[in-house]
Motif scaffolding. Structure first.
Motif, PDB file in Angstrom:
ATOM      1  N   ASN A 381       0.818  -1.225   0.000  1.00  0.00           N
ATOM      2  CA  ASN A 381       0.000   0.000   0.000  1.00  0.00           C
ATOM      3  C   ASN A 381       0.844   1.264   0.000  1.00  0.00           C
ATOM      4  OD1 ASN A 381      -2.529  -1.369   0.049  1.00  0.00           O
ATOM      5  ND2 ASN A 381      -2.263  -1.723   2.253  1.00  0.00           N
ATOM      6  N   GLN A 383       2.386   4.779  -0.604  1.00  0.00           N
ATOM      7  CA  GLN A 383       1.867   6.073  -1.027  1.00  0.00           C
ATOM      8  C   GLN A 383       3.000   7.078  -1.046  1.00  0.00           C
ATOM      9  OE1 GLN A 383      -1.983   7.392   0.074  1.00  0.00           O
ATOM     10  NE2 GLN A 383      -1.395   9.527   0.361  1.00  0.00           N
ATOM     11  N   ASN A 397      -1.884   3.720  -2.295  1.00  0.00           N
ATOM     12  CA  ASN A 397      -2.213   2.332  -1.977  1.00  0.00           C
ATOM     13  C   ASN A 397      -1.606   1.360  -2.979  1.00  0.00           C
ATOM     14  OD1 ASN A 397      -3.827   3.062   0.285  1.00  0.00           O
ATOM     15  ND2 ASN A 397      -5.498   3.583  -1.111  1.00  0.00           N
TER      16      ASN A 397
END
Length: 565
Positions: A381, A383, A397
């Motif tokens: 995930n 970011q 994500n």
């Protein structure tokens, strides 16, 4: 550090100053700031919370910047501190939800408090002040109650009236009234961190520039602890959590008073632009003899400020907002960029003349780095930014954003253009361009329509609202009570075809404030060399036609946006 939704801000007032909030849909107005009275003569109802027994001093500095009695931090130090204290602009989340039915003010989650506390300590670290401010449980209760009472009244006030159906003796009202009178207040911001960066630290609107009181409370050198509250779009920060002995100078052994300066000697452009006022507070009662000279070392341009003549805005304010003796100035028609160096000299001060240098830099300069060779951005995930083949891509994500597969891209005139994203680390907005496979664009102008749906979409109020929120620098589309006003506002500005021209700089970050095409940008925009433009410091919207900026009227070409006068 900008966001759009209408924001009203009011500084905590400890005794006799009444703030005047602006209307609900005014653009970025800020109410009054709280004033502290000396304990010997205090008559404010919040004064009992204004006294603390100990002060948390800044760690000993290896060096100081010129005559500034602050702790000096290098640009690398600041970047490392910001990275270690992430600000995600978290909206209100509660362990106990607020309820008007039961008069429950609510309890904010620790993650939300940590988020805004990081924002506070980042500002203080940059300014060379103590940066280990903590949450005081009693102050926390007061500020949450203050935000809740203002929410119940649908009105922002340091002196809130009794909400309908309540009584003056209701414990929550008593607590909220005390909190409101001793706090910075705001309305219309999506998060507490947003209110702090874009409201209280800005203070450049016509109602507050004469004292920058909210900023002075945030940067009070004697602050030790605070509290934060949020209910709906009402927010609060406790302002009187300071060491009273040091603040008022009773029995103080300090040979020189502490100062507060913004922008600081090393200043991220991520938190300061040309629309922001400069401030230098001495703690002394300064006189009308104060003069300021400002020079852009890169260009040689100079500005002068005094009580009789000023190349922009100028004022000296001695009220007890944070510390007194605040010299406030804002140069006219200035663009601030990373790499700019400014020399400041202030004469006529009670404690003697002072001169210092401000070097502006960008936190975004190192935002995108190449992780270890075995790092896979599509996993865990992830970011953030990731460099691939020399281009900067944004992942959310674990999914690359802005390419042709991104459902959040908007289409205009039948073609998919890309999308705008917000990076909380740099507090900036960036453009992901489909033409580059979703890579971050730089040195680019973009037309961003308010309505990005296709012709077949049903343009009901919800579509208007969500679009307006997304393309007006909101971190979330949650606009609750303002839905009707937002829908009307968009329709009044041209409806479906309405939009805004924005510009992204060499780092890819959206430009805010004044911008002149000079230097290396001349090769990029050869037909615009020498032209000056203004981009709204909240939305990035290019000014066109007759526009009032900082109380002065300017005229920009109706088509190109170039400044005419």
């Amino acid at each position: 550090m900008r966001s759009f939704m209408k924001k009203t801000v009011a500084c905590a007032v400890a005794a006799a100053v009444m703030m005047t909030p602006a209307g609900v849909f005014a653009s970025n107005s800020i109410g009054d700031a709280p004033i502290a009275n000396a304990p010997a003569v205090t008559n404010g109802y919040a004064a009992d919370a204004a006294i603390k027994d100990s002060v948390v001093a800044a760690p000993e500095a290896d060096t100081t910047e010129g005559k500034l009695k602050i702790q000096y931090h290098s640009q690398g130090d600041i970047k490392a501190f910001v990275e270690a204290h992430p600000v995600k602009f978290l909206g209100a989340e509660y362990t106990t939800e607020p309820s008007l039915a039961t008069k429950e003010p609510g309890v904010l989650k620790d993650t939300v408090l940590t988020d805004v506390l990081n924002a506070l300590n980042i500002c203080r670290y940059i300014a060379g002040l103590s940066y280990n401010i903590t949450i005081d449980p009693e102050y926390q209760k007061k500020t949450q109650a203050a935000a809740f009472v203002n929410f119940a009244n649908s009105s922002m006030s340091h002196y809130p009236s009794v909400p309908n159906g309540w009584s003056e003796t209701d414990p929550v009202y008593v607590l909220g009234k005390a909190g409101a009178g001793s706090s910075n207040l705001a309305a219309g911001f999506g998060s507490l961190a947003d209110a702090l960066f874009n409201g209280w630290m800005d203070d450049g609107d016509a109602s507050n520039i004469d004292r920058v009181g909210h900023r002075r409370w945030v940067l009070n050198p004697y602050m030790t602890s605070t509290g934060f509250g949020q209910a709906g779009f009402h927010t609060a920060m406790y302002a009187f959590g300071y060491d009273s002995t040091a603040f008022w100078g009773y029995g103080s052994k300090e040979t020189e008073k502490k100062v507060s300066v913004w922008p600081a000697p090393n200043m991220p452009v991520d938190y300061f632009d040309g629309s922001c006022p400069w401030s230098y507070s001495t703690g002394e009662n300064e006189t009308g003899d104060v003069k300021v000279s400002l020079k852009n070392v890169n260009t040689g341009k100079t500005w002068s400020f005094s009580s009789t003549s000023a190349d922009g805005y100028f004022n000296v304010q001695n009220g007890n907002y944070g510390i007194k003796g605040c010299v406030i100035f804002r140069p006219e028609s200035v663009t601030i960029n990373a790499g700019d160096e400014y020399e400041v000299k202030i004469t006529g001060l009670v404690g003697g003349d002072v001169d210092y240098t401000v070097d502006f830099f960008s936190l975004a300069a190192t935002e995108a780095t190449v992780p270890d060779s075995d790092f896979d951005p599509t996993k865990d995930n992830y970011q953030g930014w990731y460099v691939e083949n020399g281009k900067n891509f944004w992942y959310e994500n674990g999914v690359r954003q802005g390419d042709e597969k991104d459902a959040k891209n908007f289409s205009y005139d039948g073609s998919v253009r890309g999308r705008e994203i917000y990076d909380p680390v740099t507090n900036g907005w960036y453009w992901l361009d489909v033409i580059y496979g979703g890579a971050k664009a730089s040195n680019k102008e973009v037309f961003m329509p308010y309505i990005y749906q296709t012709e077949a979409d049903h343009l009901d109020d919800e579509n208007w609202i969500n679009t307006f929120a997304q393309f007006s620098n909101r971190t979330t589309p949650d606009v609750v009570d303002f839905s009707a006003q937002i829908a009307k506002a968009i329709k009044a500005h041209g409806g479906k075809g309405a939009g805004k021209w924005v510009r992204y700089d060499s780092t890819g970050k959206m430009i805010k404030g004044w911008y002149t095409v000079t230097g290396s940008d001349s090769a990029l925009y050869p037909k615009q060399v020498g032209n000056t433009y203004y981009y709204d410091h909240q939305t990035g919207l290019m000014a066109k036609g007759l526009t009032t900026i900082n109380g002065e009227q300017h005229y920009f070409d109706e088509v190109t946006g170039a400044l005419k006068w």
